[in-house]
Write an enzyme that holds these catalytic residues in place. Structure first.
Site, PDB file in Angstrom:
ATOM      1  N   LYS A  57       0.790  -1.232   0.000  1.00 17.78           N
ATOM      2  CA  LYS A  57       0.000   0.000   0.000  1.00 17.78           C
ATOM      3  C   LYS A  57       0.821   1.281   0.000  1.00 17.78           C
ATOM      4  CE  LYS A  57      -3.404  -0.781  -0.680  1.00 17.78           C
ATOM      5  NZ  LYS A  57      -3.730  -1.339  -2.027  1.00 17.78           N
ATOM      6  N   THR A  58       2.080   1.186  -0.384  1.00 17.29           N
ATOM      7  CA  THR A  58       2.911   2.394  -0.394  1.00 17.29           C
ATOM      8  C   THR A  58       3.164   2.921  -1.811  1.00 17.29           C
ATOM      9  OG1 THR A  58       4.867   0.982  -0.394  1.00 17.29           O
ATOM     10  CG2 THR A  58       4.126   1.819   1.757  1.00 17.29           C
ATOM     11  N   THR A  60       3.704   0.456  -4.458  1.00 15.34           N
ATOM     12  CA  THR A  60       4.613  -0.531  -5.066  1.00 15.34           C
ATOM     13  C   THR A  60       4.195  -0.911  -6.490  1.00 15.34           C
ATOM     14  OG1 THR A  60       3.414  -2.369  -4.046  1.00 15.34           O
ATOM     15  CG2 THR A  60       5.299  -1.504  -2.835  1.00 15.34           C
ATOM     16  N   SER A 155      -4.994   2.836   4.136  1.00 14.44           N
ATOM     17  CA  SER A 155      -5.104   2.300   2.781  1.00 14.44           C
ATOM     18  C   SER A 155      -5.313   0.780   2.835  1.00 14.44           C
ATOM     19  CB  SER A 155      -3.837   2.654   1.993  1.00 14.44           C
ATOM     20  OG  SER A 155      -3.842   2.036   0.743  1.00 14.44           O
ATOM     21  N   ARG A 278      -7.652   4.372  -4.835  1.00  9.95           N
ATOM     22  CA  ARG A 278      -9.104   4.297  -4.562  1.00  9.95           C
ATOM     23  C   ARG A 278      -9.603   5.615  -3.996  1.00  9.95           C
ATOM     24  NH1 ARG A 278      -7.816  -1.151  -2.396  1.00  9.95           N
ATOM     25  NH2 ARG A 278      -8.766  -2.646  -3.824  1.00  9.95           N
ATOM     26  N   LYS A 279     -10.895   5.837  -4.187  1.00  8.78           N
ATOM     27  CA  LYS A 279     -11.519   7.019  -3.574  1.00  8.78           C
ATOM     28  C   LYS A 279     -12.214   6.559  -2.298  1.00  8.78           C
ATOM     29  CE  LYS A 279     -11.641   9.705  -7.700  1.00  8.78           C
ATOM     30  NZ  LYS A 279     -10.224   9.552  -7.965  1.00  8.78           N
TER      31      LYS A 279
HETATM   32  P1  A3P Z   1      -4.780   3.958  -2.337  1.00 15.43           P
HETATM   33  O1  A3P Z   1      -5.536   3.104  -3.292  1.00 15.43           O
HETATM   34  O2  A3P Z   1      -5.111   3.711  -0.911  1.00 15.43           O
HETATM   35  O3  A3P Z   1      -4.825   5.432  -2.688  1.00 15.43           O
HETATM   36  P2  A3P Z   1       0.347  -0.650  -3.661  1.00 15.43           P
HETATM   37  O4  A3P Z   1       0.492  -0.693  -5.130  1.00 15.43           O
HETATM   38  O5  A3P Z   1       1.665  -0.809  -2.935  1.00 15.43           O
HETATM   39  O6  A3P Z   1      -0.739  -1.548  -3.173  1.00 15.43           O
HETATM   40  O7  A3P Z   1      -0.070   0.832  -3.282  1.00 15.43           O
HETATM   41  C1  A3P Z   1      -1.320   1.367  -3.651  1.00 15.43           C
HETATM   42  C2  A3P Z   1      -1.232   2.871  -3.463  1.00 15.43           C
HETATM   43  O8  A3P Z   1      -0.346   3.435  -4.421  1.00 15.43           O
HETATM   44  C3  A3P Z   1      -2.539   3.588  -3.697  1.00 15.43           C
HETATM   45  O9  A3P Z   1      -3.219   3.583  -2.461  1.00 15.43           O
HETATM   46  C4  A3P Z   1      -2.091   4.977  -4.190  1.00 15.43           C
HETATM   47  O10 A3P Z   1      -2.290   5.982  -3.232  1.00 15.43           O
HETATM   48  C5  A3P Z   1      -0.581   4.823  -4.432  1.00 15.43           C
HETATM   49  N1  A3P Z   1      -0.078   5.348  -5.698  1.00 15.43           N
HETATM   50  C6  A3P Z   1       1.081   6.043  -5.835  1.00 15.43           C
HETATM   51  N2  A3P Z   1       1.284   6.385  -7.090  1.00 15.43           N
HETATM   52  C7  A3P Z   1       0.240   5.905  -7.804  1.00 15.43           C
HETATM   53  C8  A3P Z   1      -0.103   5.967  -9.193  1.00 15.43           C
HETATM   54  N3  A3P Z   1       0.675   6.577 -10.074  1.00 15.43           N
HETATM   55  N4  A3P Z   1      -1.266   5.380  -9.574  1.00 15.43           N
HETATM   56  C9  A3P Z   1      -2.066   4.760  -8.660  1.00 15.43           C
HETATM   57  N5  A3P Z   1      -1.783   4.662  -7.327  1.00 15.43           N
HETATM   58  C10 A3P Z   1      -0.640   5.235  -6.911  1.00 15.43           C
END
Ligand code: A3P
Length: 325
Positions: A57-58, A60, A155, A278-279
């Site tokens: 959730k960072t 990745t 998240s 996500r929203k």
């Molecule tokens: P949210 O959906 O809570 O906003 P991971 O891929 O490690 O699961 O991390 C998901 C998170 O990546 C999303 O959390 C979002 O905030 C973040 N993120 C950063 N850059 C992004 C991008 N270019 N497109 C989509 N999500 C991005």
């Protein structure tokens, strides 16, 4: 001298030395005795040069997708079970062995200039992983992404709600993070998944027990979100990959999605799917205050660690420590 057929001999051996049942795979080419019995058909080059270890959730997935745009960087083939992640070092897949792992990687066309990598976001906070990766990949480089651990926890909670986890659906985020030891087992499991990866310094210290500081690159995940081209330049310098790829040209901000996306031919954006970015409603100020306090000591530890390593401080860490001082 008496001996047994191979299978019975192995059974006998593991009865006597049960602690050795858990293997620790090493690179067969790093030990002459192993290399000599390693099949001539095989190579030790189908292994990653760097790992993106998470935590979850960072950002990745965004980082993974940006990396694969680079002409010299190649990711693993997808897994039918865990998609872009192999999840080799953290669970039962490890027992499938190194041939199983290597089969996820192509034969590099040029070992010195090709950069293969894999991203498995739960490597970061799984205790046995650094020891295992260091045994097989001692000179690999490690990339970790850090965002404010309170936002990471939220998240993750939203991710579980979106996956219809009944515990996340039936409890507010505040209930999840503040649950006491007498709460249900399910609630404590969700709490642990929400909170534990965010104790960043504890986990990074594990990695530093097995890798040199120069092998570790800590990326500010908030900066990856707001200015990915800048972050990708830093990553390219850290990896020493050439040619330097121009991410300012390769990425475009999509107003509708609210995130940076790949710029396709003609300028159209190709963004990550609905499950990324996500929203959802903002965290309540009450829960944020609780988590700021919860993570205060851990964030201070991270500050000391980053200062010791000479790595820059993410802006969210400065802000968080200012607001909690
Ligand atoms: P949210 O959906 O809570 O906003 P991971 O891929 O490690 O699961 O991390 C998901 C998170 O990546 C999303 O959390 C979002 O905030 C973040 N993120 C950063 N850059 C992004 C991008 N270019 N497109 C989509 N999500 C991005």
């Amino acid at each position: 001298l008496q001996t047994l057929p191979p299978i019975q001999l192995a059974e006998k051996y593991f009865q006597i030395f049960p602690e050795e049942m858990d293997p620790l795979w090493q690179n067969p080419c790093h030990d002459k005795r192993h290399k000599d019995i390693w099949s001539k058909e095989k190579t030790c080059d189908r292994l990653p040069k760097f790992l993106v270890i998470g935590p979850q959730k960072t950002g990745t997935t965004a980082l993974h997708s940006f990396l694969t745009l680079h002409p010299a960087i190649t990711s693993n083939f997808p897994s039918p079970v865990t998609f872009e992640e192999i999840q080799f070092f953290n669970g039962p897949n490890y027992h499938s062995g190194i041939d199983w792992y290597m089969d996820f990687f192509p034969f590099p066309s040029n070992v010195s200039t090709d950069f293969m990598f894999e991203k498995s976001a739960n490597y970061f906070d799984t205790d046995m992983v650094p020891k295992r990766t260091a045994a097989l990949l001692p000179s690999t480089k490690i990339i970790a992404l850090l965002i404010n651990p309170a936002d990471r926890a939220y998240s993750w909670y939203q991710h579980q709600r979106a996956h219809q986890d009944p515990v996340a659906i039936n409890h507010t985020f505040h209930e999840v993070v503040t649950a006491g030891p007498s709460a249900s087992k399910e609630l404590l499991v969700l709490q642990n998944h929400s909170l534990k990866p965010g104790t960043y310094a504890v986990h990074l210290e594990h990695w530093l027990m097995h890798y040199q500081p120069r092998q570790l690159h800590i990326v500010d995940g908030t900066l990856l979100r707001s200015n990915p081209a800048l972050v990708m330049d830093g990553i390219q310098r850290f990896l020493g990959v050439t040619p330097i790829f121009n991410y300012t040209q390769a990425l475009v901000f999509d107003e509708g999605k609210g995130f940076w996306c790949q710029r396709l031919e003609g300028g159209r954006p190709k963004c990550l799917g609905k499950s990324k970015g996500r929203k959802y409603p903002e965290m309540t100020p009450e829960t944020r205050a609780f988590l700021t306090e919860y993570y205060r000591e851990h964030n201070l530890e991270l500050l000391r660690l980053l200062n010791r390593l000479g790595q820059p401080l993410p802006s969210w860490l400065r802000e968080e420590l200012q607001s909690s001082s």
